[in-house]
Design an enzyme around this catalytic site. Structure first.
Site, PDB file in Angstrom:
ATOM      1  CB  ILE A  70       2.272  -8.359 -11.987  1.00  0.00           C
ATOM      2  CG1 ILE A  70       2.249  -9.231 -10.724  1.00  0.00           C
ATOM      3  CG2 ILE A  70       1.245  -7.225 -11.881  1.00  0.00           C
ATOM      4  CD1 ILE A  70       2.489  -8.485  -9.436  1.00  0.00           C
ATOM      5  CG  HIS A 100      -9.951 -39.038 -29.098  1.00  0.00           C
ATOM      6  ND1 HIS A 100      -9.069 -38.142 -29.663  1.00  0.00           N
ATOM      7  CD2 HIS A 100     -10.962 -39.197 -29.994  1.00  0.00           C
ATOM      8  CE1 HIS A 100      -9.524 -37.792 -30.862  1.00  0.00           C
ATOM      9  NE2 HIS A 100     -10.671 -38.420 -31.083  1.00  0.00           N
ATOM     10  CG  ASP A 126       5.067 -14.210  -1.563  1.00  0.00           C
ATOM     11  OD1 ASP A 126       5.055 -15.373  -2.004  1.00  0.00           O
ATOM     12  OD2 ASP A 126       4.429 -13.277  -2.086  1.00  0.00           O
ATOM     13  NE  ARG A 172       3.988  -9.437  -4.016  1.00  0.00           N
ATOM     14  CZ  ARG A 172       3.034  -8.558  -3.702  1.00  0.00           C
ATOM     15  NH1 ARG A 172       2.606  -7.689  -4.584  1.00  0.00           N
ATOM     16  NH2 ARG A 172       2.500  -8.557  -2.491  1.00  0.00           N
ATOM     17  CB  ALA A 197       7.775  -7.492 -19.867  1.00  0.00           C
TER      18      ALA A 197
HETATM   19  P1  FAD Z   1       0.619 -12.805   1.597  1.00  0.00           P
HETATM   20  O1  FAD Z   1      -0.447 -13.340   0.748  1.00  0.00           O
HETATM   21  O2  FAD Z   1       1.315 -11.570   1.171  1.00  0.00           O
HETATM   22  O3  FAD Z   1      -0.033 -12.579   3.029  1.00  0.00           O
HETATM   23  C1  FAD Z   1       0.665 -12.031   4.101  1.00  0.00           C
HETATM   24  C2  FAD Z   1      -0.340 -11.466   5.085  1.00  0.00           C
HETATM   25  O4  FAD Z   1       0.351 -11.109   6.281  1.00  0.00           O
HETATM   26  C3  FAD Z   1      -1.045 -10.208   4.610  1.00  0.00           C
HETATM   27  O5  FAD Z   1      -2.413 -10.279   4.915  1.00  0.00           O
HETATM   28  C4  FAD Z   1      -0.364  -9.101   5.401  1.00  0.00           C
HETATM   29  O6  FAD Z   1      -1.218  -7.979   5.622  1.00  0.00           O
HETATM   30  C5  FAD Z   1      -0.076  -9.822   6.694  1.00  0.00           C
HETATM   31  N1  FAD Z   1       1.022  -9.258   7.476  1.00  0.00           N
HETATM   32  C6  FAD Z   1       2.243  -8.864   7.075  1.00  0.00           C
HETATM   33  N2  FAD Z   1       2.999  -8.486   8.139  1.00  0.00           N
HETATM   34  C7  FAD Z   1       2.221  -8.669   9.237  1.00  0.00           C
HETATM   35  C8  FAD Z   1       2.424  -8.473  10.616  1.00  0.00           C
HETATM   36  N3  FAD Z   1       3.608  -8.055  11.093  1.00  0.00           N
HETATM   37  N4  FAD Z   1       1.407  -8.736  11.444  1.00  0.00           N
HETATM   38  C9  FAD Z   1       0.205  -9.179  10.989  1.00  0.00           C
HETATM   39  N5  FAD Z   1      -0.027  -9.396   9.696  1.00  0.00           N
HETATM   40  C10 FAD Z   1       0.964  -9.151   8.826  1.00  0.00           C
HETATM   41  N6  FAD Z   1       0.472 -16.662  -6.956  1.00  0.00           N
HETATM   42  C11 FAD Z   1      -0.004 -17.793  -7.518  1.00  0.00           C
HETATM   43  O7  FAD Z   1       0.395 -18.881  -7.106  1.00  0.00           O
HETATM   44  N7  FAD Z   1      -0.916 -17.766  -8.523  1.00  0.00           N
HETATM   45  C12 FAD Z   1      -1.388 -16.592  -9.029  1.00  0.00           C
HETATM   46  O8  FAD Z   1      -2.218 -16.597  -9.931  1.00  0.00           O
HETATM   47  C13 FAD Z   1      -0.907 -15.387  -8.465  1.00  0.00           C
HETATM   48  N8  FAD Z   1      -1.344 -14.197  -8.922  1.00  0.00           N
HETATM   49  C14 FAD Z   1      -0.892 -13.051  -8.338  1.00  0.00           C
HETATM   50  C15 FAD Z   1      -1.327 -11.849  -8.866  1.00  0.00           C
HETATM   51  C16 FAD Z   1      -0.876 -10.659  -8.313  1.00  0.00           C
HETATM   52  C17 FAD Z   1      -1.380  -9.357  -8.877  1.00  0.00           C
HETATM   53  C18 FAD Z   1       0.024 -10.688  -7.217  1.00  0.00           C
HETATM   54  C19 FAD Z   1       0.492  -9.421  -6.579  1.00  0.00           C
HETATM   55  C20 FAD Z   1       0.478 -11.890  -6.709  1.00  0.00           C
HETATM   56  C21 FAD Z   1       0.030 -13.085  -7.269  1.00  0.00           C
HETATM   57  N9  FAD Z   1       0.487 -14.318  -6.823  1.00  0.00           N
HETATM   58  C22 FAD Z   1       0.032 -15.463  -7.405  1.00  0.00           C
HETATM   59  C23 FAD Z   1       1.453 -14.421  -5.711  1.00  0.00           C
HETATM   60  C24 FAD Z   1       0.723 -14.743  -4.408  1.00  0.00           C
HETATM   61  O9  FAD Z   1      -0.268 -13.765  -4.170  1.00  0.00           O
HETATM   62  C25 FAD Z   1       1.708 -14.806  -3.264  1.00  0.00           C
HETATM   63  O10 FAD Z   1       2.748 -15.704  -3.568  1.00  0.00           O
HETATM   64  C26 FAD Z   1       1.028 -15.268  -1.994  1.00  0.00           C
HETATM   65  O11 FAD Z   1      -0.034 -14.408  -1.641  1.00  0.00           O
HETATM   66  C27 FAD Z   1       2.028 -15.344  -0.843  1.00  0.00           C
HETATM   67  O12 FAD Z   1       1.370 -15.803   0.294  1.00  0.00           O
HETATM   68  P2  FAD Z   1       1.891 -15.453   1.748  1.00  0.00           P
HETATM   69  O13 FAD Z   1       0.928 -16.108   2.680  1.00  0.00           O
HETATM   70  O14 FAD Z   1       3.323 -15.757   1.869  1.00  0.00           O
HETATM   71  O15 FAD Z   1       1.767 -13.861   1.879  1.00  0.00           O
HETATM   72  P1  NAI Z   2       8.386 -10.592 -11.824  1.00  0.00           P
HETATM   73  O1  NAI Z   2       9.642 -10.933 -11.135  1.00  0.00           O
HETATM   74  O2  NAI Z   2       7.573 -11.675 -12.397  1.00  0.00           O
HETATM   75  O3  NAI Z   2       8.662  -9.567 -13.012  1.00  0.00           O
HETATM   76  C1  NAI Z   2       9.271  -8.332 -12.806  1.00  0.00           C
HETATM   77  C2  NAI Z   2       9.900  -7.899 -14.111  1.00  0.00           C
HETATM   78  O4  NAI Z   2      10.313  -6.558 -13.961  1.00  0.00           O
HETATM   79  C3  NAI Z   2      11.129  -8.714 -14.465  1.00  0.00           C
HETATM   80  O5  NAI Z   2      11.053  -9.138 -15.797  1.00  0.00           O
HETATM   81  C4  NAI Z   2      12.278  -7.739 -14.229  1.00  0.00           C
HETATM   82  O6  NAI Z   2      13.368  -7.966 -15.075  1.00  0.00           O
HETATM   83  C5  NAI Z   2      11.600  -6.416 -14.515  1.00  0.00           C
HETATM   84  N1  NAI Z   2      12.226  -5.267 -13.889  1.00  0.00           N
HETATM   85  C6  NAI Z   2      12.799  -5.183 -12.668  1.00  0.00           C
HETATM   86  N2  NAI Z   2      13.234  -3.934 -12.436  1.00  0.00           N
HETATM   87  C7  NAI Z   2      12.909  -3.201 -13.530  1.00  0.00           C
HETATM   88  C8  NAI Z   2      13.083  -1.837 -13.891  1.00  0.00           C
HETATM   89  N3  NAI Z   2      13.669  -0.975 -13.073  1.00  0.00           N
HETATM   90  N4  NAI Z   2      12.638  -1.440 -15.103  1.00  0.00           N
HETATM   91  C9  NAI Z   2      12.026  -2.294 -15.945  1.00  0.00           C
HETATM   92  N5  NAI Z   2      11.844  -3.603 -15.653  1.00  0.00           N
HETATM   93  C10 NAI Z   2      12.270  -4.048 -14.457  1.00  0.00           C
HETATM   94  O7  NAI Z   2       7.563  -9.721 -10.764  1.00  0.00           O
HETATM   95  P2  NAI Z   2       6.076  -9.184 -10.793  1.00  0.00           P
HETATM   96  O8  NAI Z   2       5.499  -9.253 -12.158  1.00  0.00           O
HETATM   97  O9  NAI Z   2       6.129  -7.894 -10.071  1.00  0.00           O
HETATM   98  O10 NAI Z   2       5.330 -10.231  -9.896  1.00  0.00           O
HETATM   99  C11 NAI Z   2       5.822 -10.521  -8.590  1.00  0.00           C
HETATM  100  C12 NAI Z   2       5.646 -11.950  -8.268  1.00  0.00           C
HETATM  101  O11 NAI Z   2       4.289 -12.213  -7.965  1.00  0.00           O
HETATM  102  C13 NAI Z   2       5.956 -12.910  -9.410  1.00  0.00           C
HETATM  103  O12 NAI Z   2       7.327 -13.151  -9.530  1.00  0.00           O
HETATM  104  C14 NAI Z   2       5.243 -14.132  -8.959  1.00  0.00           C
HETATM  105  O13 NAI Z   2       6.016 -14.792  -8.012  1.00  0.00           O
HETATM  106  C15 NAI Z   2       3.996 -13.556  -8.308  1.00  0.00           C
HETATM  107  N6  NAI Z   2       2.897 -13.596  -9.275  1.00  0.00           N
HETATM  108  C16 NAI Z   2       2.462 -14.809  -9.705  1.00  0.00           C
HETATM  109  C17 NAI Z   2       1.451 -14.912 -10.612  1.00  0.00           C
HETATM  110  C18 NAI Z   2       1.055 -16.253 -11.092  1.00  0.00           C
HETATM  111  O14 NAI Z   2       1.441 -17.229 -10.463  1.00  0.00           O
HETATM  112  N7  NAI Z   2       0.287 -16.373 -12.160  1.00  0.00           N
HETATM  113  C19 NAI Z   2       0.761 -13.737 -11.133  1.00  0.00           C
HETATM  114  C20 NAI Z   2       1.318 -12.499 -10.638  1.00  0.00           C
HETATM  115  C21 NAI Z   2       2.322 -12.453  -9.730  1.00  0.00           C
END
Ligand code: FAD
Ligand code: NAI
Length: 476
Positions: A194, A455, A323, A283, A191
């Site tokens: 995501i 406002h 990340d 992640r 919870a």
């Molecule tokens: P990434 O976006 O993961 O990009 C890395 C890239 O590198 C990828 O294209 C991958 O294929 C490539 N790559 C990896 N290894 C290699 C290699 N060896 N050679 C070549 N290419 C490679 N964050 C927010 O701030 N706001 C949000 O609303 C939000 N929503 C999210 C919703 C979901 C469902 C998820 C999963 C994540 C969300 N996040 C959100 C988190 C956000 O997506 C990540 O923090 C962000 O994408 C990280 O950016 P990055 O550039 O570090 O890596």
């Molecule tokens: P998260 O860290 O936000 O949540 C994972 C949850 O899973 C935690 O509450 C944790 O205690 C629980 N958990 C871990 N192991 C478990 C298990 N074995 N059984 C049951 N519960 C367990 O990670 P999430 O939701 O996967 O998202 C990953 C990251 O992506 C976020 O931390 C955030 O950095 C980024 N993200 C950001 C968004 C935004 O900015 N709006 C939206 C979505 C993702």
């Protein structure tokens, strides 16, 4: 002979592609290497964020909110709509169009800024005066040399032991963003951010959603009071079934359903049956296969690349952002690090203040915060004053019909400097920007209290919360 670049960026997510654009702007001869392919097998820039993260999830959140508004909120405005239906494939097609336009847009930005792009997996081969980077794609490989390297390889979902993903019955964010119909019973493991966002989407569209959370409390990363309010709204008003303290013991898939067995917080054995199961338990940095060992790039025990405050790794002229390194896994944090590193390489003074990175959870109401929570301040013994104001008492929130939640401002008792802002309420994602600016400019709560806010606007709630620090809110 291999081509030599000033900078090679590995990864084209928001960390990497933004770094590459900034390098290009600064006149550095830059290549960006990325291996992402979309469902059609075509290279697709933008990483997790654009392809299967921030952008598609927000598209679905908006569509599902519109559906909910039409069904439950329009009538109080006197708007009656009959025969409302949800076309999931139209919603998914809209999401896909948004994703495609953005990912294609990055390719254009690369051209505009003279960034070369190589599709394939990049890895360190050797280090000398320059770094040799191999790029392999579908059996073909080449190599380039680079004076500087920015690693921005991002992260991928952590898997639940004993529950392998099939992207049909057991899915991660990729599958959760692509359901072609609304599951009747949706289970979510985790919870967290995501789980809450995806759970909200599918609940609004009609799924019965149960979230199994391992930790004993709900949303422990947020301010306690905000988490408590959120839990009340999500469970009592919206019907999300959130079970904390759940220890998963087994996950079994049948033909069309998943059975999850777990121990509840009393230690009793429980069972959850669902049609789809989303696993969202955090992640993992994407650093295996990067060839770190070939050049001695230092990773920590969890696979994150070790960096200092300026994203410098242990290797000269090698930086890492996003990340794949410490700090919150957020797109805007990754991008700002990318910009800072590009500027450092160009001889400027790039810097990112991790203390003022805003967090947003795009539930309804939204949750957003920056700085310290009350529990963190208590733990570290910092004396603070708190001001709070509810959206219910705000004219704009009333007219929007979005009155749940509040803004809370925490200020240092001694200096009045704002050290934390926590919002649950409408457009919290937009409102948090004022808090970030205030904190970056070291504002006191009195500074905010003395600034004119329009406002009627939601920002007045922020203003009233600042007045509240000094116990002089006007409208409550
Ligand atoms: P990434 O976006 O993961 O990009 C890395 C890239 O590198 C990828 O294209 C991958 O294929 C490539 N790559 C990896 N290894 C290699 C290699 N060896 N050679 C070549 N290419 C490679 N964050 C927010 O701030 N706001 C949000 O609303 C939000 N929503 C999210 C919703 C979901 C469902 C998820 C999963 C994540 C969300 N996040 C959100 C988190 C956000 O997506 C990540 O923090 C962000 O994408 C990280 O950016 P990055 O550039 O570090 O890596
Ligand atoms: P998260 O860290 O936000 O949540 C994972 C949850 O899973 C935690 O509450 C944790 O205690 C629980 N958990 C871990 N192991 C478990 C298990 N074995 N059984 C049951 N519960 C367990 O990670 P999430 O939701 O996967 O998202 C990953 C990251 O992506 C976020 O931390 C955030 O950095 C980024 N993200 C950001 C968004 C935004 O900015 N709006 C939206 C979505 C993702």
């Amino acid at each position: 002979m291999a081509k030599t670049f000033d900078v090679a960026v590995i990864g084209a997510g928001p960390g990497g592609y933004v770094a590459a654009i900034r390098c290009g702007q600064l006149g550095l001869n830059t290549v960006c290497i990325d291996d992402w392919k979309n469902e059609k097998g075509k290279p697709s820039l933008g990483g997790t964020c654009l392809n299967v993260g921030c952008i598609p999830s927000k598209a679905l959140l908006e569509s599902s909110e519109n559906y909910e508004r039409v069904r439950h909120k329009f009538s109080e405005h006197g708007v009656t709509v009959q025969g409302v239906t949800m076309d999931v494939s139209a919603m998914q097609a809209r999401k896909n169009r948004i994703v495609e336009s953005f990912t294609g847009g990055i390719a254009m930005l690369f051209k505009k800024n003279k960034v070369a792009f190589l599709h394939g997996t990049g890895r360190f081969i050797s280090a000398g005066n320059t770094y040799q980077i191999g790029v392999s794609d579908n059996g073909k490989s080449e190599s380039i040399d680079a004076r500087h390297v920015i690693v921005a390889t991002g992260s991928f979902p952590r898997q639940l032991p004993g529950a392998p993903l099939d992207q049909n019955l057991i899915v991660d964010n990729v599958g959760a963003l692509s359901f072609t119909e609304v599951p009747k019973r949706l289970g979510v493991v985790g919870a967290g951010v995501i789980g809450l966002e995806m759970g909200s989407v599918w609940r609004r569209l009609g799924a019965e959603v149960t979230l199994l959370e391992a930790l004993p409390g709900f949303l422990l990363v947020a301010d306690e009071q905000i988490a408590k309010e959120a839990q009340k709204i999500f469970t009592k008003e919206q019907g999300l079934d959130i079970r904390t303290g759940a220890k998963i013991t087994s996950v079994k898939t049948g033909k069309n359903q998943v059975t999850v067995e777990y121990q509840d917080n009393q230690g009793a054995r429980q069972k959850l049956e669902c049609d789809k199961l989303i696993v969202a338990i955090g992640r993992i940095p994407n650093t295996a296969g990067l060839g770190a060992e070939a050049v001695g790039l230092k990773l920590d025990s969890n696979g994150f690349i070790e960096v200092d405050a300026h994203c410098r790794t242990n290797l000269p002229n090698v930086f890492a952002v996003g990340d794949a390194v410490r700090g919150p896994m957020l797109a805007h944090k990754a991008s700002e690090e990318g910009v800072a590193v590009a500027e450092i390489i160009a001889g400027q003074a790039g810097h990112v203040n991790l203390d003022t990175v805003p967090w947003v959870i795009y539930t309804s109401p939204e949750i957003a915060w920056v700085g310290k929570t009350e529990q963190e301040l208590k733990k570290s013994g910092i004396a603070y004053r708190s001001g709070q104001f509810p959206f219910l008492a705000n004219g704009r929130a009333r007219s929007l019909g979005e009155t749940s939640g509040f803004v809370k401002i925490l200020a240092d008792s001694r200096t009045d400097r704002i050290i934390g802002v926590h919002i649950i309420g409408p457009y919290a994602s937009e409102m948090i920007a004022e808090a970030v600016v205030a904190m970056e400019f070291a504002a006191s709560s009195e500074d905010i209290a003395r600034i004119v806010h329009a406002h009627p606007s939601l920002s007045e709630v922020f203003h009233e919360a600042a007045l509240g620090v000094d116990k002089r809110s006007l409208h409550i």
